[in-house]
Write a protein that holds these residues in place. Sequence first.
Motif, short mmCIF file in Angstrom:
data_model
loop_
_atom_site.label_atom_id
_atom_site.label_comp_id
_atom_site.label_asym_id
_atom_site.label_seq_id
_atom_site.Cartn_x
_atom_site.Cartn_y
_atom_site.Cartn_z
N ALA A 96 0.84 -1.21 0.00
CA ALA A 96 0.00 0.00 0.00
C ALA A 96 0.87 1.25 0.00
CB ALA A 96 -0.93 -0.02 1.22
N GLY A 97 1.97 1.21 0.76
CA GLY A 97 2.88 2.36 0.80
C GLY A 97 3.54 2.61 -0.54
N SER A 98 3.76 1.57 -1.31
CA SER A 98 4.35 1.74 -2.65
C SER A 98 3.38 2.49 -3.56
CB SER A 98 4.64 0.37 -3.28
OG SER A 98 5.46 -0.39 -2.46
N ALA A 99 2.11 2.13 -3.47
CA ALA A 99 1.11 2.84 -4.28
C ALA A 99 1.01 4.30 -3.84
CB ALA A 99 -0.25 2.13 -4.16
N VAL A 100 1.08 4.53 -2.53
CA VAL A 100 1.09 5.90 -2.02
C VAL A 100 2.32 6.65 -2.55
CG1 VAL A 100 1.38 7.30 0.07
CG2 VAL A 100 -0.26 5.41 0.05
N GLY A 101 3.47 5.98 -2.54
CA GLY A 101 4.69 6.60 -3.04
C GLY A 101 4.59 6.94 -4.52
N ALA A 102 3.88 6.10 -5.27
CA ALA A 102 3.70 6.36 -6.71
C ALA A 102 2.88 7.63 -6.92
CB ALA A 102 3.03 5.16 -7.37
N ALA A 114 4.33 6.76 -12.79
CA ALA A 114 4.94 5.89 -11.78
C ALA A 114 4.22 4.55 -11.79
CB ALA A 114 4.84 6.54 -10.40
N PHE A 115 4.97 3.48 -11.57
CA PHE A 115 4.41 2.13 -11.54
C PHE A 115 4.82 1.49 -10.22
CE2 PHE A 115 3.34 -1.45 -14.81
CZ PHE A 115 2.56 -2.10 -13.88
N ALA A 116 3.84 1.14 -9.39
CA ALA A 116 4.08 0.42 -8.15
C ALA A 116 3.99 -1.08 -8.44
CB ALA A 116 3.08 0.82 -7.08
N LEU A 117 5.14 -1.75 -8.41
CA LEU A 117 5.19 -3.19 -8.72
C LEU A 117 5.13 -3.94 -7.39
CD1 LEU A 117 7.92 -2.88 -11.46
CD2 LEU A 117 5.55 -3.60 -11.81
N VAL A 118 3.91 -4.31 -7.02
CA VAL A 118 3.65 -4.78 -5.66
C VAL A 118 2.98 -6.14 -5.63
CG1 VAL A 118 3.43 -2.41 -4.82
CG2 VAL A 118 1.37 -3.65 -5.56
N VAL A 141 -6.06 2.86 -1.17
CA VAL A 141 -5.32 3.60 -0.14
C VAL A 141 -4.60 4.79 -0.79
CG1 VAL A 141 -3.39 3.48 1.50
CG2 VAL A 141 -5.05 1.60 1.39
N ALA A 142 -3.98 4.53 -1.95
CA ALA A 142 -3.24 5.61 -2.63
C ALA A 142 -4.18 6.70 -3.15
CB ALA A 142 -2.42 5.02 -3.77
N ALA A 143 -5.35 6.29 -3.63
CA ALA A 143 -6.31 7.29 -4.13
C ALA A 143 -6.82 8.17 -2.97
CB ALA A 143 -7.48 6.60 -4.83
N ARG A 144 -7.10 7.54 -1.83
CA ARG A 144 -7.52 8.32 -0.65
C ARG A 144 -6.42 9.31 -0.23
NH1 ARG A 144 -12.42 8.34 -0.65
NH2 ARG A 144 -13.72 6.81 0.42
N TYR A 145 -5.17 8.83 -0.28
CA TYR A 145 -4.04 9.70 0.07
C TYR A 145 -3.97 10.89 -0.91
CZ TYR A 145 0.79 11.07 1.05
OH TYR A 145 1.92 11.77 1.39
N ALA A 146 -4.15 10.59 -2.20
CA ALA A 146 -4.12 11.67 -3.20
C ALA A 146 -5.21 12.70 -2.92
CB ALA A 146 -4.29 11.08 -4.60
N GLN A 147 -6.40 12.19 -2.54
CA GLN A 147 -7.52 13.10 -2.25
C GLN A 147 -7.24 13.97 -1.03
OE1 GLN A 147 -10.70 10.10 -1.78
NE2 GLN A 147 -11.86 11.28 -3.31
#
Length: 346
Positions: A96-102, A114-118, A141-147
């Motif tokens: 999930a943190g990788s997607a957030v980092g992307a 960015a590509f999160a290879l998870v 999780v990453a979309a919520r973080y972006a929002q």
Amino acid sequence: MSSVILTDPSFDAHTWHGHVEIASRLVAIRQGITRSGLHQQLQHRFPQPAAEAWLEAVHTPRLLRLVRQMASYGGGQFDSDTYVTADSWDVACLAAGSAVGAVEAVAGSNVRHAFALVRPPGHHATPGQAMGFCLINNIAVAARYAQRQLGVQRIAIVDYDVHHGNGTQDIFYDDPHVLFCSTHAAPFYPGTGSLAEMGDRVDALGQTLNVPLPFGTGDRGYTTVFREIIAPALHRFQPELIMVSAGYDAHWSDPLGPMMLSVDGFAALNRQLLDLADELCDGRMVMVLEGGYNLEALSACVVASLRQLLGMAPGPDPIGAVSSPEPMEEIQQVITTLRARHPLLG
Ligand SMILES: [Zn+2]
């Protein structure tokens, strides 16, 4: 403008003998990237685990507690498909943190893709349930973080994994600021994703767009759907960020999926999405790995996707295409029905 990948060898600790969603998937991808020579051209970032507050922005405390407890007891199974090892809590937080980092990477000024290879994948995980190999819904999780952290107002999530992204749909079903589009085989696991599921009727009607496709749909059918359904919907929605649930189990050789896409076909879908990102959101696009269980096809699809993110011409399809006829009449019926009924396509 550089492209970023986020991945970590510690994902390999989440693996289960006899399962298809295992460490060798990312091993094959890493080998493919090394062999392709793309390694030097990509910017590599090592991910950080997602903070628990961001997991709680998507999932119930009960589900998070269950995953953590099961791991602390040495592992177990949520169902016959979905396993936990002693390392799975840490791995899932890092995925999930990788997607957030992307998402963070493309929010900066010098990265557009960015590509999160998870692993494990995430799109079947609902707010309260781990299922379908998925523990935490990484892209959600990453979309919520972006929002909430980055202030991105409108996000389009496109899910071309062969399975319906039921978890992502559930999480954003009543959110008018997230458009969730899914192409998937039907009838097929997990059984959701009908044309009639279009978003919550009060706030978000039309912000879910499902394209259930007949078995045997391949390059022609998928590119037609992306051109005639996905592209107009994204134009209407006007996202500030495009996120892709990039599952490669619709490849014709996949042992789970009944579809007929080739590596070139996936590349054509990505081309359409990158063009839409250029037109609509300053090129910003984040990809998050979901399924894909033929290791050779998975690796080839990821390498082809990375070449596109880097702006390179596609290489030859190392696996080739199949020439079976596609059910174009049924596909056209789905397109016609959506055009008649879906609020974003009227
Ligand atoms: Zn899948």
